[in-house]
Write an enzyme that holds these catalytic residues in place. Structure first.
Site, PDB file in Angstrom:
ATOM      1  N   LYS A  22       1.365  -1.370  -0.239  1.00 50.54           N
ATOM      2  CA  LYS A  22       0.147  -0.167   0.291  1.00 50.54           C
ATOM      3  C   LYS A  22       1.045   1.093   0.410  1.00 50.54           C
ATOM      4  O   LYS A  22       0.739   1.971  -0.491  1.00 50.54           O
ATOM      5  CB  LYS A  22      -0.636   0.042   0.843  1.00 50.54           C
ATOM      6  N   ASN A  23       1.558   1.653   1.403  1.00 50.91           N
ATOM      7  CA  ASN A  23       2.840   2.417   1.403  1.00 50.91           C
ATOM      8  C   ASN A  23       3.588   2.902   0.477  1.00 50.91           C
ATOM      9  O   ASN A  23       4.215   4.057   0.365  1.00 50.91           O
ATOM     10  CB  ASN A  23       3.592   2.592   2.392  1.00 50.91           C
ATOM     11  N   CYS A 117      -5.117  12.462  13.456  1.00 52.41           N
ATOM     12  CA  CYS A 117      -5.704  11.337  13.234  1.00 52.41           C
ATOM     13  C   CYS A 117      -5.959  10.097  14.541  1.00 52.41           C
ATOM     14  O   CYS A 117      -5.008  10.756  15.735  1.00 52.41           O
ATOM     15  CB  CYS A 117      -5.254  10.807  11.835  1.00 52.41           C
ATOM     16  N   ARG A 122       0.759  14.437  13.371  1.00 51.63           N
ATOM     17  CA  ARG A 122       0.829  14.318  12.412  1.00 51.63           C
ATOM     18  C   ARG A 122       1.361  15.584  11.566  1.00 51.63           C
ATOM     19  O   ARG A 122       0.194  15.508  10.202  1.00 51.63           O
ATOM     20  CB  ARG A 122       0.313  13.430  11.811  1.00 51.63           C
ATOM     21  N   ASP A 307       3.950   0.229  12.439  1.00 49.09           N
ATOM     22  CA  ASP A 307       3.013   0.362  11.741  1.00 49.09           C
ATOM     23  C   ASP A 307       3.097  -1.503  12.448  1.00 49.09           C
ATOM     24  O   ASP A 307       1.895  -2.041  11.900  1.00 49.09           O
ATOM     25  CB  ASP A 307       3.049  -0.193  10.010  1.00 49.09           C
ATOM     26  N   ARG A 399      -8.439  -0.925   4.612  1.00 49.71           N
ATOM     27  CA  ARG A 399      -7.939   0.624   3.866  1.00 49.71           C
ATOM     28  C   ARG A 399      -6.189   0.004   3.434  1.00 49.71           C
ATOM     29  O   ARG A 399      -5.639   0.547   2.610  1.00 49.71           O
ATOM     30  CB  ARG A 399      -7.660   1.331   4.629  1.00 49.71           C
TER      31      ARG A 399
END
Ligand code: EPU
Length: 425
Positions: A22-23, A117, A122, A307, A399
């Protein structure tokens, strides 16, 4: 709202394929804005965040064609809008990744401030500081970053005050078409940064040093067409390895890369897991043993990733012994603690360190996902727990994890998705 229902206590066994990262996919799709020529990207994961960035580029006038295997062809030859509106940015902070490419190619961008968030405040000050050093005029008005570079950006030395992944990516993308040389100091070294640089170099960019803390970008006039395959997702890889470890199972992951999860494999080996690797596969076997607790402190790559912190906490909650988990990247990334406690986990929090006393058996309970990786930790805990666990607000997991219930089912887990509406609550 969908939720996942898990009946745990089943050792996972079997083989699955890891999806594209994803990233990596998000910055690579954003970077396609840098060329008017067609770009083909494969191994794109089928995820909500990817759909969001596709919508964002679509609104700008970019043409994106998807085939049935989720390969994308992007053509940014008719960009008519340079805005990333709040409505999209609020659902995905990574939308800020369009700032560097828009400014680099068109000299203008109007991007909503991402704001905080569930995991922290952030800020994006490092992105803005770097772009200003390259000649951008930036005003933050009414919640929007209004950036212009009427004569184009110029190369500069950009010293990052702290290590930031998307900050490094934004500066790197902005520098590709700038005049002269840009040097990013104290750059993030994540594999996704290297992947983005390889993608841009495939299109004719001149980037060296990606994957180290100094990245040098020599600006070029334009980028050409090209094809690129996104690297495997190291966080998905780590999450499934923990799924095997937490259930005392044995699984093989294919289409992944052991070299990019070295810090995770080291910790899993400390828990007592038997690990074998090949070029593109990893096998983890607990040999029916209970994992041992391991201490973890998160840090930028190549150290243990933030993560994976929540997932490691789920593992420690049933491991033998007491462990500490320290979070150094985000100030508020412990929302999963109180949810894991619902299943009986013995975790106490002090500042940025959680102390976890492993218990023999978690008990299933209803839980609520608060963010992407927190929701993964709840699924993992549910896989190990006796009885039924539900994980509500599962949109968080969609997500970042492609087909999670299908993949877990393939490994023998008893898991299904249910819609609250059909259950009447
Ligand atoms: N920071 C600043 N100023 C900045 C930028 C960052 O103070 O201008 C701070 C952040 O607040 C944070 C730290 O620096 O405390 C590191 O943040 P970073 O910028 O590296 O995070 P990010 O780029 O916003 C990416 C991933 C995250 C991952 C982090 C850390 C993407 C799209 N997102 O976020 O992924 O946790 O790096 O590795 O690449 C996830 O996938 O679940 C996820 C949150």
């Amino acid at each position: 709202m969908d939720k996942l229902i898990i009946r745990g206590n089943v050792p996972l066994r079997g083989e699955i394929r890891i999806s594209g990262a994803k990233n990596s996919a998000l910055p690579i799709i954003a970077a396609s804005l840098l060329t008017s020529a067609p770009v083909r990207i494969s191994n794109i994961p089928h995820l909500h965040d990817v759909t969001t960035i596709i919508s964002l580029l679509g609104q700008m006038g970019v043409s994106l064609t998807l085939d049935e295997r989720f390969n994308i062809e992007v053509s940014a030859n008719n960009v008519t809008c340079f805005d990333a509106p709040y409505a999209l940015v609020k659902t995905m902070r990574a939308s800020v990744l369009v700032l560097g490419p828009l400014l680099g190619r068109f000299g203008k961008a109007n991007v909503s401030l991402p704001g905080g968030c569930a995991i922290g405040t952030r800020p994006v000050d490092q992105h803005l500081k770097g772009l200003q050093l390259m000649g951008a005029k930036i005003a933050v008005e009414n919640g929007y970053i209004k950036a212009t570079a009427k004569k184009g950006l110029h190369g500069a030395t950009v010293p990052m005050d702290l290590i930031t992944v998307t900050g490094t990516e934004n500066i790197m993308m902005a520098a590709v078409l700038a005049s002269g040389q840009t040097i990013i100091q104290n750059a993030a070294r994540e594999p996704e940064i290297e992947d983005l640089a390889k993608f841009l170099n495939t299109l004719g960019a001149k980037i060296s040093g990606a994957g180290t803390s100094t990245i040098v970008i020599d600006g070029v006039k334009e980028l050409k067409e090209g094809s690129y395959q996104v690297l495997p997702d190291r966080i998905e890889t780590g999450t499934y390895l923990i799924a095997a470890a937490i259930t005392r199972g044995k699984i093989k992951l294919k289409n992944t890369r052991p070299d990019i999860v070295a810090s995770i494999l080291t910790k899993l080996a400390e828990t007592g897991a038997h690990i074998e690797t090949g070029d593109d596969w990893i096998l983890l076997d607990m040999k029916d043993n209970r994992p041992r607790s391991v201490d973890v402190s998160t840090a930028p790559y190549p150290d243990f990733p933030t993560d994976m912190q929540a997932q490691m906490m789920a593992l420690n909650s049933i491991a033998e012994g007491t462990s500490t988990i320290t979070e150094t990247i985000f100030e508020n990334r412990f929302m999963h603690v109180q949810e894991l406690q619902r299943l009986g986990a013995n975790i106490s929090l002090k500042g940025n360190t959680a102390t976890c006393i492993g218990i023999d058996q978690l008990q299933g309970a209803p839980t609520m996902a608060t963010d992407l990786r927190a929701s993964a930790s709840l699924v993992l805990a549910g896989l190990a727990a006796a009885g039924e666990t539900s994980v509500d607000r599962i949109y968080h997991i969609d997500r970042g994890y492609e087909c999670i219930e299908e993949k877990l089912t393939q490994l023998g887990a008893r898991i299904h998705r249910s819609s609250n509406r059909t259950e009447g609550n």
